[in-house]
Design an enzyme around this catalytic site. Structure first.
Site, PDB file in Angstrom:
ATOM      1  N   GLN A 276       3.100  -8.516  13.919  1.00  0.00           N
ATOM      2  CA  GLN A 276       3.259  -7.020  14.474  1.00  0.00           C
ATOM      3  C   GLN A 276       1.806  -6.355  14.616  1.00  0.00           C
ATOM      4  O   GLN A 276       1.759  -5.267  15.074  1.00  0.00           O
ATOM      5  CB  GLN A 276       4.283  -6.191  13.889  1.00  0.00           C
ATOM      6  CG  GLN A 276       3.550  -5.851  12.257  1.00  0.00           C
ATOM      7  CD  GLN A 276       4.675  -5.121  11.615  1.00  0.00           C
ATOM      8  OE1 GLN A 276       5.810  -5.620  11.140  1.00  0.00           O
ATOM      9  NE2 GLN A 276       4.761  -3.807  11.469  1.00  0.00           N
TER      10      GLN A 276
ATOM     11  N   LEU B 222       3.179  11.306   5.270  1.00  0.00           N
ATOM     12  CA  LEU B 222       2.541  10.293   4.635  1.00  0.00           C
ATOM     13  C   LEU B 222       2.263   8.946   5.187  1.00  0.00           C
ATOM     14  O   LEU B 222       3.414   8.700   5.812  1.00  0.00           O
ATOM     15  CB  LEU B 222       3.025  10.082   3.166  1.00  0.00           C
ATOM     16  CG  LEU B 222       3.291  11.261   2.459  1.00  0.00           C
ATOM     17  CD1 LEU B 222       4.031  11.033   0.942  1.00  0.00           C
ATOM     18  CD2 LEU B 222       1.690  11.804   2.129  1.00  0.00           C
TER      19      LEU B 222
ATOM     20  N   LYS C 150       9.546   8.685   9.900  1.00  0.00           N
ATOM     21  CA  LYS C 150       7.991   8.717  10.601  1.00  0.00           C
ATOM     22  C   LYS C 150       7.696   7.688  11.336  1.00  0.00           C
ATOM     23  O   LYS C 150       7.174   7.670  12.459  1.00  0.00           O
ATOM     24  CB  LYS C 150       6.961   8.339   9.067  1.00  0.00           C
ATOM     25  CG  LYS C 150       5.918   8.969   9.809  1.00  0.00           C
ATOM     26  CD  LYS C 150       4.669   8.684   9.161  1.00  0.00           C
ATOM     27  CE  LYS C 150       3.557   8.002   9.941  1.00  0.00           C
ATOM     28  NZ  LYS C 150       3.404   6.712   9.639  1.00  0.00           N
TER      29      LYS C 150
ATOM     30  N   HIS D  60       7.551   5.792   0.987  1.00  0.00           N
ATOM     31  CA  HIS D  60       8.151   4.388   0.539  1.00  0.00           C
ATOM     32  C   HIS D  60       9.120   4.832  -0.829  1.00  0.00           C
ATOM     33  O   HIS D  60      10.257   4.277  -0.767  1.00  0.00           O
ATOM     34  CB  HIS D  60       7.282   3.325   0.077  1.00  0.00           C
ATOM     35  CG  HIS D  60       6.489   2.835   1.307  1.00  0.00           C
ATOM     36  ND1 HIS D  60       5.150   3.044   1.293  1.00  0.00           N
ATOM     37  CD2 HIS D  60       6.623   2.344   2.496  1.00  0.00           C
ATOM     38  CE1 HIS D  60       4.714   2.692   2.625  1.00  0.00           C
ATOM     39  NE2 HIS D  60       5.778   2.098   3.213  1.00  0.00           N
TER      40      HIS D  60
ATOM     41  N   ASP E  59       4.395   7.697  -1.242  1.00  0.00           N
ATOM     42  CA  ASP E  59       5.890   8.449  -1.916  1.00  0.00           C
ATOM     43  C   ASP E  59       6.806   8.410  -0.809  1.00  0.00           C
ATOM     44  O   ASP E  59       8.173   8.426  -1.183  1.00  0.00           O
ATOM     45  CB  ASP E  59       5.384   9.973  -2.286  1.00  0.00           C
ATOM     46  CG  ASP E  59       4.833  10.280  -3.508  1.00  0.00           C
ATOM     47  OD1 ASP E  59       4.630   9.368  -4.299  1.00  0.00           O
ATOM     48  OD2 ASP E  59       4.144  11.387  -4.030  1.00  0.00           O
TER      49      ASP E  59
ATOM     50  N   ASN F   9       0.672  -1.276  -0.177  1.00  0.00           N
ATOM     51  CA  ASN F   9      -0.096  -0.096   0.204  1.00  0.00           C
ATOM     52  C   ASN F   9       0.909   1.368  -0.108  1.00  0.00           C
ATOM     53  O   ASN F   9       0.759   2.100   0.573  1.00  0.00           O
ATOM     54  CB  ASN F   9      -1.105   0.048   1.276  1.00  0.00           C
ATOM     55  CG  ASN F   9      -2.050   0.920   1.130  1.00  0.00           C
ATOM     56  OD1 ASN F   9      -2.581   1.449   0.058  1.00  0.00           O
ATOM     57  ND2 ASN F   9      -2.713   1.377   2.268  1.00  0.00           N
TER      58      ASN F   9
END
Ligand code: PAF
Length: 288
Positions: free
Chosen positions: A57, A186, A151, A33, A31, A28
């Site tokens: 997880q 993001l 992030k 990644h 930007d 999924n």
């Protein structure tokens, strides 16, 4: 670009190469990644991305079943970003039997913040990352790089320490957080937001920026005033309808609360936060 689904095919595809650059993902892709793929590409002679939604997880009440699986779109985007190999194993391939050997990260780093609110999360992350590293890097002869986004600030630190403690010959590279024009970090989970939630979502990063400003203004009195400031930041989000888990000022080095002497180098601090907006849990952070 090659798409492979088995460890054997991955190793065969990697065989002609010396220096893999690895970008692990759960698919999924956004930007953020793709920026990791682009930043990593010059560091090695082959760029590999994995797409695997890692059951280990996710807590039972979390979104494992509904996590978007978008393999074709992800492959198209990875190819355009310059990825050479996509490794998309099935659960049976990566976990052919119950994964009873697990990596237990240290609780001072992994049972706080995200780990406190998502017990077992970092055990699941470290275990799959350790396994993916074995799949990607085991035959490499040259430098090996693994890319993680800032992030997920704590995740990137937990993995870095795992690599160091197990003396794994891998450079962990942290990529900057990519943001939408309004400043929202993001995230694959942004897609869960309704239109009105999407408009509201920026307030998590606004609250973190305000907390960072307050922390800087507090200077050496921060250690005494930190908890009150954090409670205030959480209250401001709660008043807007959010369910905050934490908004906090920490030291970048170990994610522990800052002491008076840390305030002499405020650039050694980071603000981090996690909060639920409707049923979506968002996280963000800023290095001060
Ligand atoms: O950050 C993620 O997407 C995941 O935690 C990771 C590193 C791919 C492990 O499943």
């Amino acid at each position: 670009m090659k798409l492979v689904h088995t460890i054997a095919d991955l190793r065969a595809a990697l065989a002609p190469h010396q220096s893999p650059v690895f970008v692990p993902t759960m698919g999924n892709l956004h930007d953020g990644h793709l920026a990791l793929v682009r930043t990593g590409k010059p560091l090695g002679d082959v760029t590999v991305s994995s797409i695997f939604v890692n059951r280990l997880q996710f807590a039972p009440h979390e979104d494992f079943d509904t996590y978007p699986r978008t393999l074709q779109a992800d492959c198209d985007r990875l190819e355009r970003a310059g990825c050479d190999i996509v490794f998309a194993p099935s659960e049976k391939e990566l976990y052919p039997e119950p994964q009873v050997y697990k990596v237990q990260p240290p609780s001072d780093l992994a049972d706080i913040l995200e780990g406190h609110f998502r017990p077992g999360f970092f055990i699941g992350v470290c275990t799959v990352v350790m396994k993916l590293f074995q799949c990607v890097f085991s035959d490499a002869k040259g430098p090996r790089h693994a890319m993680f986004g800032k992030k997920d600030y704590q995740q990137q630190m937990v993995i870095r320490r795992m690599v160091q403690q197990f003396a794994m010959p891998i450079q962990v590279v942290a990529g900057e957080t990519q943001r939408a024009p309004d400043g929202l970090a993001l995230s694959s989970r942004n897609g869960y937001l309704s239109e009105s939630e999407r408009a509201e979502a920026i307030h998590l990063s606004l609250a973190l920026r305000a907390l960072a400003r307050d922390a800087l203004a507090a200077g050496t009195s921060l250690p005494d005033r930190r908890e009150a400031m954090e409670a205030n930041a959480m209250r401001s989000l709660a008043l807007r309808g959010w369910g905050p888990d934490y908004l906090t000022v920490r030291r970048r080095a170990d994610l522990q609360p800052p002491r008076t002497e840390d305030m002499l180098t405020p650039q050694s601090l980071v603000v981090l936060g996690a909060a639920r907006l409707g049923s979506t849990r968002l996280i963000d952070n800023f290095e001060i």
